[in-house]
Design a protein around this motif. Structure first.
Motif, mmCIF file in Angstrom:
data_model
loop_
_atom_site.group_PDB
_atom_site.id
_atom_site.type_symbol
_atom_site.label_atom_id
_atom_site.label_comp_id
_atom_site.label_asym_id
_atom_site.label_seq_id
_atom_site.Cartn_x
_atom_site.Cartn_y
_atom_site.Cartn_z
ATOM 1 N N UNK A 14 0.820 -1.208 0.000
ATOM 2 C CA UNK A 14 0.000 0.000 0.000
ATOM 3 C C UNK A 14 0.857 1.262 0.000
ATOM 4 N N UNK A 15 0.349 2.281 -0.658
ATOM 5 C CA UNK A 15 0.938 3.619 -0.598
ATOM 6 C C UNK A 15 -0.125 4.549 -0.017
ATOM 7 N N UNK B 86 -4.719 14.229 -3.701
ATOM 8 C CA UNK B 86 -4.128 12.907 -3.499
ATOM 9 C C UNK B 86 -4.962 11.819 -4.169
ATOM 10 N N UNK B 87 -6.277 12.006 -4.197
ATOM 11 C CA UNK B 87 -7.166 10.978 -4.757
ATOM 12 C C UNK B 87 -6.978 10.804 -6.259
ATOM 13 N N UNK C 109 -3.474 5.863 -4.865
ATOM 14 C CA UNK C 109 -3.254 5.636 -3.439
ATOM 15 C C UNK C 109 -4.325 4.704 -2.892
ATOM 16 N N UNK C 110 -3.996 4.028 -1.808
ATOM 17 C CA UNK C 110 -4.977 3.199 -1.117
ATOM 18 C C UNK C 110 -5.656 3.973 0.005
ATOM 19 N N UNK C 111 -4.879 4.789 0.692
ATOM 20 C CA UNK C 111 -5.375 5.576 1.818
ATOM 21 C C UNK C 111 -4.712 6.949 1.804
ATOM 22 N N UNK C 112 -5.311 7.874 2.507
ATOM 23 C CA UNK C 112 -4.620 9.070 2.953
ATOM 24 C C UNK C 112 -4.590 9.033 4.470
ATOM 25 N N UNK C 113 -3.537 9.610 5.038
ATOM 26 C CA UNK C 113 -3.403 9.686 6.491
ATOM 27 C C UNK C 113 -3.611 11.128 6.910
ATOM 28 N N UNK D 254 -15.018 8.801 -2.265
ATOM 29 C CA UNK D 254 -15.418 7.785 -1.281
ATOM 30 C C UNK D 254 -14.638 6.475 -1.319
ATOM 31 N N UNK D 255 -13.975 6.163 -2.430
ATOM 32 C CA UNK D 255 -13.217 4.912 -2.462
ATOM 33 C C UNK D 255 -11.843 5.044 -1.815
ATOM 34 N N UNK D 256 -11.436 6.281 -1.503
ATOM 35 C CA UNK D 256 -10.134 6.512 -0.896
ATOM 36 C C UNK D 256 -10.211 6.258 0.606
ATOM 37 N N UNK D 257 -9.379 5.337 1.090
ATOM 38 C CA UNK D 257 -9.397 4.997 2.502
ATOM 39 C C UNK D 257 -8.861 6.121 3.378
ATOM 40 N N UNK D 258 -9.316 6.145 4.627
ATOM 41 C CA UNK D 258 -8.854 7.123 5.611
ATOM 42 C C UNK D 258 -8.053 6.417 6.699
ATOM 43 N N UNK D 259 -6.787 6.784 6.842
ATOM 44 C CA UNK D 259 -5.998 6.389 8.007
ATOM 45 C C UNK D 259 -6.098 7.549 8.999
ATOM 46 N N UNK D 260 -6.959 7.380 9.994
ATOM 47 C CA UNK D 260 -7.253 8.449 10.946
ATOM 48 C C UNK D 260 -6.308 8.336 12.137
ATOM 49 N N UNK D 261 -5.353 9.276 12.209
ATOM 50 C CA UNK D 261 -4.477 9.295 13.380
ATOM 51 C C UNK D 261 -5.169 10.037 14.512
#
Length: 383
Positions: free
Chosen positions: A48-49, A81-82, A86-90, A178-185
């Motif tokens: 994943x990136x 970024x979308x 990418x798989x996610x954004x943080x 909506x398909x872009x994952x969220x890495x929620x810190x």
């Protein structure tokens, strides 16, 4: 309405409140397969990136214009970024005084009035006070100037090529692809010792927004605050939780934060799904990678070295599951060239062994790049 602080034992499992269409498998249309949940089967199906703070963090003192291209942690940055594979954004989430989850990295906001610089803690501000800094949604309104302190202590104006207003977590769910994952810190101050009641109060405010607006979006929670990571896992069982660590790059009073081995213990004791480590911590201690895999944990990394394609490729060979990067365009292109995607007809050079992405065809490096790669490894391990 403010949320009442309660003890963990008094909190119902919030899985009962999740809508029926919520994502239970971290499935993303950007993945070839869904991520499987569960201690015995959890794995990330591809390398994943993840975009750091969206399109990349801002380094205002950097001579590299790419680090000042788009305001970090904004809707503009997320949507930029979308546009890449990418798989996610943080991004970093804090909760305001009136219980609204907002997206902002720094613990304090710096501004200026009548030539005097002042700072206010994000969590001490109301939502309306937080949103009054920087560009405003309504053109007729003038926002308060937004400043930032560099690592050398200097304070500069937060000037970028593409600016945008500050935003809430709810707005990110509503306005980002909506398909872009969220890495929620889950962001907390390293210098504050938090009481459990306060942590639960903050986490409930965040979970309330996630459960209402996430729908099918892939979600990963992560936190450097070990108690927050453990609590968010107790409060819900829908989304995976990763423990963030410097991997030994810094020393903290809380020993759980000081080594990858301690991070493994935290994950196993709390049923967490993985670790996110500073990449130098992994290169200094490569022997921890098989230990993490044996514990059936996923491993992601962050750090400046993740903007170097050779360092990213090395991590893929080591069995690391993904990288959080600032140079989104460059690294997604590099990963695409280095790792041949699995073709729909079954042909191709990417396989998934024991949860580890294996590359059967070597990338085409120049002699200079190869020399850099082999020089990089021992230097970092000896740091």
């Amino acid at each position: 309405m403010a949320l009442k602080a309660v003890h963990v034992s008094d909190v119902p499992n919030l899985i009962d409140q999740v809508p029926g269409n919520a994502s239970l498998s971290l499935y993303s249309t950007r993945f070839s397969k869904g991520v499987e949940l569960g201690r015995t089967a959890y794995r990330i199906p591809k390398f994943m990136v993840i975009g750091h703070r969206g399109h990349g963090m801002n380094l205002l003192q950097s001579s590299d214009g790419r680090m000042r291209a788009i305001k970090e942690n904004t809707i503009s940055s997320f949507n930029a970024a979308s546009c890449f594979p990418l798989d996610f954004i943080e991004f970093d989430v804090q909760v305001t005084r009136d219980d609204c989850p907002v997206i902002f990295h720094d613990d304090v906001i710096l501004s200026e009035e009548n030539g005097i610089v002042f700072e206010k803690r994000v969590t001490d501000l109301s939502l309306s006070e937080f949103l009054c800094y920087g560009p405003q949604r309504e053109p007729s309104k003038q926002g308060k100037p937004l400043l930032r302190k560099n690592k050398n202590g200097s304070i500069v104006r937060w000037n970028v090529e593409t600016d945008d207003s500050l935003c809430t977590l709810q707005e990110a769910f509503q306005q980002v692809e909506p398909s872009l994952g969220f890495n929620i810190e889950l962001k907390f101050d390293d210098h504050i010792v938090y009481q459990q009641d306060y942590l639960i109060h903050v986490l409930l405010a965040i979970l309330q927004v996630v459960f209402e607006y996430a729908k099918d979006r892939p979600i990963i929670f992560s936190s450097f605050q070990p108690d927050a990571a453990l609590l968010v896992k107790k409060l819900q069982s829908t989304y995976p939780v990763f423990f963030l660590t410097n991997g030994g790059s810094q020393t903290f009073y809380d020993v759980r934060r000081n080594t990858l081995e301690e991070a493994i213990k935290v994950c196993l004791e709390g049923g967490l799904e993985g670790i996110v480590s500073e990449v130098k911590g992994v290169f200094r201690n490569p022997g921890a990678v098989p230990k993490i895999k044996e514990a059936k944990l996923s491993l992601l990394t962050y750090g400046k070295l993740n903007n170097v394609p050779e360092a990213v490729y090395l991590q893929n060979l080591m069995g690391i599951d993904g990288v959080i990067v600032d140079l989104v365009k460059e690294i997604t292109e590099a990963v695409s060239n280095m790792i041949t995607p699995l073709k729909a007809n079954g042909e191709g050079n990417l396989s998934e062994g024991d949860g580890k992405v294996q590359v059967e065809a070597k990338p085409q490096f120049s002699q200079r790049e190869l020399a850099f790669l082999w020089k990089l490894i021992p230097e970092l391990i000896q740091l």
